[in-house]
Scaffold this motif. Sequence first.
Motif, mmCIF file in Angstrom:
data_model
loop_
_atom_site.group_PDB
_atom_site.id
_atom_site.type_symbol
_atom_site.label_atom_id
_atom_site.label_comp_id
_atom_site.label_asym_id
_atom_site.label_seq_id
_atom_site.Cartn_x
_atom_site.Cartn_y
_atom_site.Cartn_z
ATOM 1 N N VAL A 74 0.857 -1.189 0.000
ATOM 2 C CA VAL A 74 0.000 0.000 0.000
ATOM 3 C C VAL A 74 0.890 1.235 0.000
ATOM 4 C CG1 VAL A 74 -1.740 1.298 1.277
ATOM 5 C CG2 VAL A 74 -1.872 -1.206 1.153
ATOM 6 N N GLY A 75 0.774 2.043 -1.042
ATOM 7 C CA GLY A 75 1.589 3.237 -1.144
ATOM 8 C C GLY A 75 0.903 4.480 -0.633
ATOM 9 N N ALA A 76 -0.381 4.652 -0.959
ATOM 10 C CA ALA A 76 -1.136 5.837 -0.549
ATOM 11 C C ALA A 76 -2.597 5.456 -0.412
ATOM 12 C CB ALA A 76 -0.965 6.978 -1.545
ATOM 13 N N VAL A 77 -3.276 6.086 0.535
ATOM 14 C CA VAL A 77 -4.707 5.870 0.773
ATOM 15 C C VAL A 77 -5.411 7.209 0.634
ATOM 16 C CG1 VAL A 77 -6.462 5.033 2.374
ATOM 17 C CG2 VAL A 77 -4.205 3.944 2.330
ATOM 18 N N TRP A 78 -6.446 7.232 -0.192
ATOM 19 C CA TRP A 78 -7.183 8.462 -0.464
ATOM 20 C C TRP A 78 -8.628 8.305 0.005
ATOM 21 C CZ3 TRP A 78 -4.891 12.746 -2.984
ATOM 22 C CH2 TRP A 78 -3.601 12.521 -3.460
ATOM 23 N N LEU A 79 -9.159 9.355 0.602
ATOM 24 C CA LEU A 79 -10.561 9.413 1.009
ATOM 25 C C LEU A 79 -11.379 9.963 -0.150
ATOM 26 C CD1 LEU A 79 -12.464 9.102 3.550
ATOM 27 C CD2 LEU A 79 -12.149 11.555 3.874
ATOM 28 N N THR A 80 -12.428 9.246 -0.560
ATOM 29 C CA THR A 80 -13.249 9.660 -1.695
ATOM 30 C C THR A 80 -14.691 9.870 -1.250
ATOM 31 O OG1 THR A 80 -13.909 7.424 -2.394
ATOM 32 C CG2 THR A 80 -11.767 8.236 -3.151
ATOM 33 N N ASP A 81 -15.495 10.358 -2.193
ATOM 34 C CA ASP A 81 -16.918 10.566 -1.920
ATOM 35 C C ASP A 81 -17.754 9.367 -2.352
ATOM 36 O OD1 ASP A 81 -16.538 10.797 -4.582
ATOM 37 O OD2 ASP A 81 -17.757 12.600 -4.865
ATOM 38 N N GLY A 82 -17.138 8.225 -2.459
ATOM 39 C CA GLY A 82 -17.828 7.022 -2.906
ATOM 40 C C GLY A 82 -17.460 6.626 -4.313
ATOM 41 N N GLY A 83 -16.676 7.442 -4.988
ATOM 42 C CA GLY A 83 -16.239 7.171 -6.350
ATOM 43 C C GLY A 83 -14.809 7.625 -6.532
ATOM 44 N N PRO A 84 -14.310 7.570 -7.754
ATOM 45 C CA PRO A 84 -12.906 7.903 -7.987
ATOM 46 C C PRO A 84 -12.647 9.359 -8.345
ATOM 47 C CG PRO A 84 -13.844 6.908 -9.941
ATOM 48 C CD PRO A 84 -14.958 6.978 -8.938
ATOM 49 N N VAL A 85 -13.641 10.220 -8.293
ATOM 50 C CA VAL A 85 -13.480 11.581 -8.805
ATOM 51 C C VAL A 85 -12.875 12.501 -7.755
ATOM 52 C CG1 VAL A 85 -14.643 13.537 -9.863
ATOM 53 C CG2 VAL A 85 -15.401 11.206 -10.391
ATOM 54 N N ARG A 86 -13.608 12.785 -6.703
ATOM 55 C CA ARG A 86 -13.144 13.694 -5.656
ATOM 56 C C ARG A 86 -12.466 12.877 -4.557
ATOM 57 N NH1 ARG A 86 -18.041 17.390 -3.836
ATOM 58 N NH2 ARG A 86 -16.315 18.250 -2.610
ATOM 59 N N ARG A 87 -11.280 13.332 -4.162
ATOM 60 C CA ARG A 87 -10.546 12.567 -3.168
ATOM 61 C C ARG A 87 -9.619 13.467 -2.371
ATOM 62 N NH1 ARG A 87 -5.785 9.160 -6.257
ATOM 63 N NH2 ARG A 87 -4.721 10.932 -7.224
ATOM 64 N N ARG A 88 -9.233 12.951 -1.202
ATOM 65 C CA ARG A 88 -8.304 13.639 -0.304
ATOM 66 C C ARG A 88 -7.430 12.589 0.358
ATOM 67 N NH1 ARG A 88 -8.441 14.872 5.191
ATOM 68 N NH2 ARG A 88 -10.579 14.093 5.367
ATOM 69 N N ARG A 89 -6.119 12.840 0.388
ATOM 70 C CA ARG A 89 -5.200 11.829 0.889
ATOM 71 C C ARG A 89 -5.242 11.748 2.405
ATOM 72 N NH1 ARG A 89 1.148 10.762 -0.799
ATOM 73 N NH2 ARG A 89 1.428 8.916 0.530
ATOM 74 N N LEU A 90 -5.211 10.520 2.902
ATOM 75 C CA LEU A 90 -5.138 10.265 4.332
ATOM 76 C C LEU A 90 -3.685 10.032 4.722
ATOM 77 C CD1 LEU A 90 -8.153 7.813 4.844
ATOM 78 C CD2 LEU A 90 -8.054 10.239 5.431
ATOM 79 N N MET A 91 -3.273 10.639 5.808
ATOM 80 C CA MET A 91 -1.915 10.478 6.305
ATOM 81 C C MET A 91 -1.921 9.548 7.519
ATOM 82 S SD MET A 91 -0.572 12.263 4.026
ATOM 83 C CE MET A 91 1.125 12.142 4.574
ATOM 84 N N PRO A 92 -0.827 8.824 7.740
ATOM 85 C CA PRO A 92 -0.801 7.865 8.858
ATOM 86 C C PRO A 92 -1.097 8.494 10.208
ATOM 87 C CG PRO A 92 1.041 7.486 7.393
ATOM 88 C CD PRO A 92 0.391 8.746 6.919
#
Length: 692
Positions: free
Chosen positions: A101-119
């Motif tokens: 796992v390199g990066a985890v992103w928070l989305t609105d249920g789809g792949p369009v809008r997202r925000r990265r989660l930090m450890p």
Amino acid sequence: MNEKKLVQNFKSYINVSSSKEEKNGTIQEVKPKLLTGELVTGVAHNVVMLTPLSERDHGRLGSVFVTNYKLSFVPLERSQQDECSQRNHLLGPHDVPLLAVGAVWLTDGGPVRRRRLMPCGDMPGKVKGLQIICKNMKVITFSFTTAPMHSGRKIALSLMHHAFPKRHHLLFAFEYHEPYYPTLPSELNMFQRPGDWKRELERCECPHWRITCINGTSDAFMLTAGETLIVPNSVLDYNLVESARHFRSGRVPVWVWGRPEGAALLRSGELLPTEQAPTAESVLLEQIRRSHPKLTPPQVLYLCGNSFTTTGSNANILPPLSSLQASFKKLMDLCTPTKLSGFWVQDAQYHSVLESSKWLRHVATCLALADEAAHHLARNVTVVLQEGEGVDYSAVVSSLTQLLLEPHWRTLVGFQSLVQKEWLALGHPFCDRYGLPSPGNPKETREQSPGQVAPVFLLFLDCTWQLTRQFPASFQFTETYLTTLWDCTHNQIFDTFLFNCSRDRELAYTNKKNQQSFVPVWDWGEQFSEQDKALFYNPLYAMSAKPSNVTPNRSSIISSPNKQAVELPRLEPCTSVAGTELWSQCYERWLLPLDVPHAGDVQYHVFHYAVLKEIQQLNEKLNSLSIFSNRQSLGGSSASGAEGPGDRTAVSRFYPFSRSRGPAAPALDAMQLSAIDAASLLDSLSLLNAPD
């Protein structure tokens, strides 16, 4: 009470495959396959895994599990897409090791809008969707809009905790309790003990060098290397200790390979900015010169530039690790689009984006430096590779140089021995380069040392792939083997790539629970079947002429004192950027629009397997015929049941990593099994060797 609030007005716009077991709003619960010591830490049912590069309109319904080893998605219904051609005993078709796992992103249920989660960042109260970018370029997107409340947040918390551990002993390798019975080949040299290095020194027939074990005593000066070092005969251990004070991390020049005529390949760290450093270097270089029978001065290659001279005019200079990581990040962005529209936008700008990443430039520079070093060594001139702490680019160039010079390293077992020697025994810091917490430093996290993270080992594998592409019959292993090896570097069951140095590994052995042995990645039977392992062998190597792939008798090429040393045969690669290509199988295999049938170099690979099988069948028939019957049968039809090259089965471009096995899989399995023992076929594949 307002009755409008009781109206069911929710409408889902995600097309998912419904399960036959779904009744009265309840979902059939599924379970993942767990290994010994593996525990489930988070679970969410009724989750939708979106189809890659879809615009939120396709997906599959199932359950998501987070364990202390992997992230797993188990669909409610099986599909043909659930099984790729390469089957792994440890991982399912939708499983990802946590270290991948390199990066985890928070989305609105789809792949369009997202925000990265930090450890160490804050977690929102409600998580509608997650997108995981894996280190092997795979993109996985989950939607929790149909899952029970708070399921998404539980998965996100568990994933961020276990995928980004704060302590090294929390890795699953320390919890894996499955009994291990080694089945490593006897010719594999692990370079863990002085006897292993002695065997290599004798194989290379270099009498002017000696083994010292001072690095395993209290006077150790190269703490990130093993206990065994090879140095010139004329150098005393006391001199090594004194000279090490003037090299970064004590990395004095050490022997890694040599030829009987006298030339040797050495690795060294950079000099420290002290007044005595140039003098200390000159003394060691003089001792290296004396180790050559003809007293030939060594050639020093400064891989990252010489800090004491001006090197701006030299084009063959490798970048700092931070620049290499930035280059790889741009390559990741190119190969991991999150939506279909973005994929087509990047496709229109593909070559310009690839050029701006400068990744292929770094690959070409490594090949050019290795070619330069091989040129000197082939002419019987000793080469000293000097770089930083002597653990990164020097390992890349040294390994490539030996691949160019000696056919032994181009075999499967030889290549694995080469990795053991250059990367593990000499202490490449895999923990630091992969961003893992270092052993013995529990407070260090991955985000505290970003300047140390860099895909140096991937750079080496990419360079090796370039060589296999330029010399398709000179390597026993295939690009499938190299791609699989890159995937295994992020599999925390195996200890091969989990430590910075040999000392950390030995300390971990003493602290491991139940005192069970770690599993090396080279024992491929732990993961794959015989059919899958057969994909690692190159049929062209088996069918090539034997003299071109066998190391010549060294005693026959040793020059006499009155004759010039014979120049060693070597591979001469194209070292320009124009001669390099993007490693599509490794970087683009998860992009479904590119995985088309009847395309890619894999078609030639399958064709070569078919030819190899036909040659074997012809040889078997010829060997079974007597002299009299042979004369009568050879004029008739070919071997019965032999599949001609024209009858080959077409596969998709990224076989065997395609998401569907398809009808070609059974036929290919039979062909691959017939070629797995390629080394034993060298004497029998030529029809000229058949009995009269």
